[in-house]
Design a protein around this motif. Structure first.
Motif, short mmCIF file in Angstrom:
data_model
loop_
_atom_site.label_atom_id
_atom_site.label_comp_id
_atom_site.label_asym_id
_atom_site.label_seq_id
_atom_site.Cartn_x
_atom_site.Cartn_y
_atom_site.Cartn_z
N MET A 1 0.74 -1.15 -0.05
CA MET A 1 -0.08 0.04 -0.03
C MET A 1 0.80 1.33 0.07
O MET A 1 1.81 1.51 0.72
CB MET A 1 -0.90 0.10 1.33
N GLN A 2 0.60 2.18 -0.81
CA GLN A 2 1.39 3.48 -1.05
C GLN A 2 1.03 4.21 0.24
O GLN A 2 -0.24 4.39 0.61
CB GLN A 2 0.85 4.00 -2.35
N GLN A 3 1.95 4.74 0.87
CA GLN A 3 1.95 5.84 1.70
C GLN A 3 1.50 7.11 1.18
O GLN A 3 2.01 7.52 0.23
CB GLN A 3 3.12 5.87 2.76
N THR A 4 0.97 7.96 2.13
CA THR A 4 0.57 9.36 1.56
C THR A 4 1.72 10.08 1.31
O THR A 4 1.90 10.96 0.42
CB THR A 4 -0.18 10.06 2.96
N GLN A 5 2.79 10.04 2.20
CA GLN A 5 4.01 10.82 2.18
C GLN A 5 4.70 10.42 0.74
O GLN A 5 5.57 11.24 0.32
CB GLN A 5 5.03 10.83 3.10
N ASP A 6 4.44 9.35 0.18
CA ASP A 6 4.97 8.96 -1.14
C ASP A 6 3.94 9.53 -2.44
O ASP A 6 4.76 9.41 -3.50
CB ASP A 6 4.88 7.40 -1.39
N LEU A 7 3.01 10.21 -2.30
CA LEU A 7 2.52 10.95 -3.19
C LEU A 7 3.04 11.99 -3.75
O LEU A 7 3.64 12.92 -2.85
CB LEU A 7 1.06 11.11 -2.85
N ARG A 8 3.02 12.51 -4.97
CA ARG A 8 3.66 13.63 -5.49
C ARG A 8 2.46 14.30 -6.10
O ARG A 8 1.55 14.27 -6.61
CB ARG A 8 4.68 12.95 -6.84
N ILE A 9 2.60 15.83 -5.78
CA ILE A 9 1.87 16.74 -6.30
C ILE A 9 2.44 17.68 -7.24
O ILE A 9 3.44 18.26 -7.32
CB ILE A 9 1.36 17.71 -5.00
N LEU A 10 1.81 17.76 -8.48
CA LEU A 10 1.94 18.69 -9.60
C LEU A 10 1.31 19.96 -9.56
O LEU A 10 0.15 19.60 -9.30
CB LEU A 10 1.97 17.69 -10.68
N VAL A 11 1.86 21.21 -9.77
CA VAL A 11 1.19 22.38 -9.70
C VAL A 11 1.33 22.89 -11.03
O VAL A 11 2.24 23.18 -11.76
CB VAL A 11 1.75 23.28 -8.59
N VAL A 12 0.17 23.25 -11.57
CA VAL A 12 0.06 23.91 -12.88
C VAL A 12 -0.56 25.17 -12.72
O VAL A 12 -1.73 25.48 -12.20
CB VAL A 12 -0.68 23.04 -13.77
N ARG A 13 -0.16 26.38 -13.44
CA ARG A 13 -0.95 27.58 -13.47
C ARG A 13 -1.67 27.69 -14.60
O ARG A 13 -1.28 27.45 -15.80
CB ARG A 13 0.23 28.59 -13.56
N GLU A 14 -2.99 27.99 -14.50
CA GLU A 14 -4.03 28.08 -15.36
C GLU A 14 -4.68 29.55 -15.23
O GLU A 14 -5.34 29.79 -14.26
CB GLU A 14 -4.94 26.93 -15.19
N GLY A 15 -4.13 30.48 -16.03
CA GLY A 15 -4.40 31.97 -15.79
C GLY A 15 -4.23 32.48 -14.59
O GLY A 15 -3.04 32.40 -14.18
N GLU A 16 -5.05 32.72 -13.87
CA GLU A 16 -4.68 33.39 -12.36
C GLU A 16 -4.69 32.28 -11.36
O GLU A 16 -4.35 32.60 -9.99
CB GLU A 16 -5.46 34.62 -11.95
N MET A 17 -5.08 31.25 -11.64
CA MET A 17 -5.34 29.94 -10.69
C MET A 17 -4.06 29.23 -10.41
O MET A 17 -3.43 28.88 -11.61
CB MET A 17 -6.50 29.43 -11.07
N LEU A 18 -3.95 28.38 -9.67
CA LEU A 18 -2.87 27.41 -9.60
C LEU A 18 -3.85 26.23 -9.17
O LEU A 18 -4.70 25.96 -8.60
CB LEU A 18 -2.07 27.42 -8.36
N VAL A 19 -3.30 24.90 -10.02
CA VAL A 19 -4.08 23.84 -9.97
C VAL A 19 -3.21 22.63 -9.56
O VAL A 19 -1.78 22.60 -9.90
CB VAL A 19 -4.42 23.41 -11.20
N ALA A 20 -3.29 22.05 -8.41
CA ALA A 20 -2.55 20.88 -7.92
C ALA A 20 -3.30 19.70 -8.29
O ALA A 20 -4.62 19.53 -8.01
CB ALA A 20 -2.51 21.10 -6.22
N GLN A 21 -2.39 18.79 -8.74
CA GLN A 21 -2.78 17.41 -9.22
C GLN A 21 -2.10 16.20 -8.63
O GLN A 21 -0.63 16.51 -8.81
CB GLN A 21 -2.80 17.25 -10.78
N CYS A 22 -2.31 15.42 -7.84
CA CYS A 22 -1.72 14.22 -7.30
C CYS A 22 -1.25 13.41 -8.62
O CYS A 22 -2.15 13.34 -9.48
CB CYS A 22 -2.45 13.36 -6.61
#
Length: 93
Positions: free
Chosen positions: A1-22
């Motif tokens: 089972m994957q631990q929470t701390q092993d998850l990576r988060i990608l942040v993308v800027r879309e206009g004036e907003m930031l989007v975080a995607q696991c």
């Protein structure tokens, strides 16, 4: 089972907003600043994993995998010194 701390988060800027995607799980949120983005992603991951564990007995089994394109974007991204919720975090190029 994957631990929470092993998850990576990608942040993308879309206009004036930031989007975080696991990168590993199909979980995302958006905000206008990193502090709010951090809080939202933290709360969302906690809730999604709690619901998944209640439903399946595993905190990740009930959450769909993220599309592979996010892993490809991760490999071309710049790591941030201070990640979201202690998770590796990168800004997409």
């Amino acid at each position: 089972m994957q631990q929470t701390q092993d998850l990576r988060i990608l942040v993308v800027r879309e206009g004036e907003m930031l989007v975080a995607q696991c990168v590993e799980l199909d979980v995302s949120t958006q905000a206008s600043d990193m502090k709010t983005l951090h809080k939202r992603m933290d709360a969302l991951l906690e809730l999604e994993m709690q619901l998944s564990e209640e439903k399946t007995g595993d905190p990740h089994a009930g959450i769909p995998k993220a599309p592979e394109v996010f892993d490809e974007m991760w490999s071309r991204s710049e790591l941030l010194a201070n990640g979201i919720s202690g998770k590796p975090t990168a800004i997409a190029a």
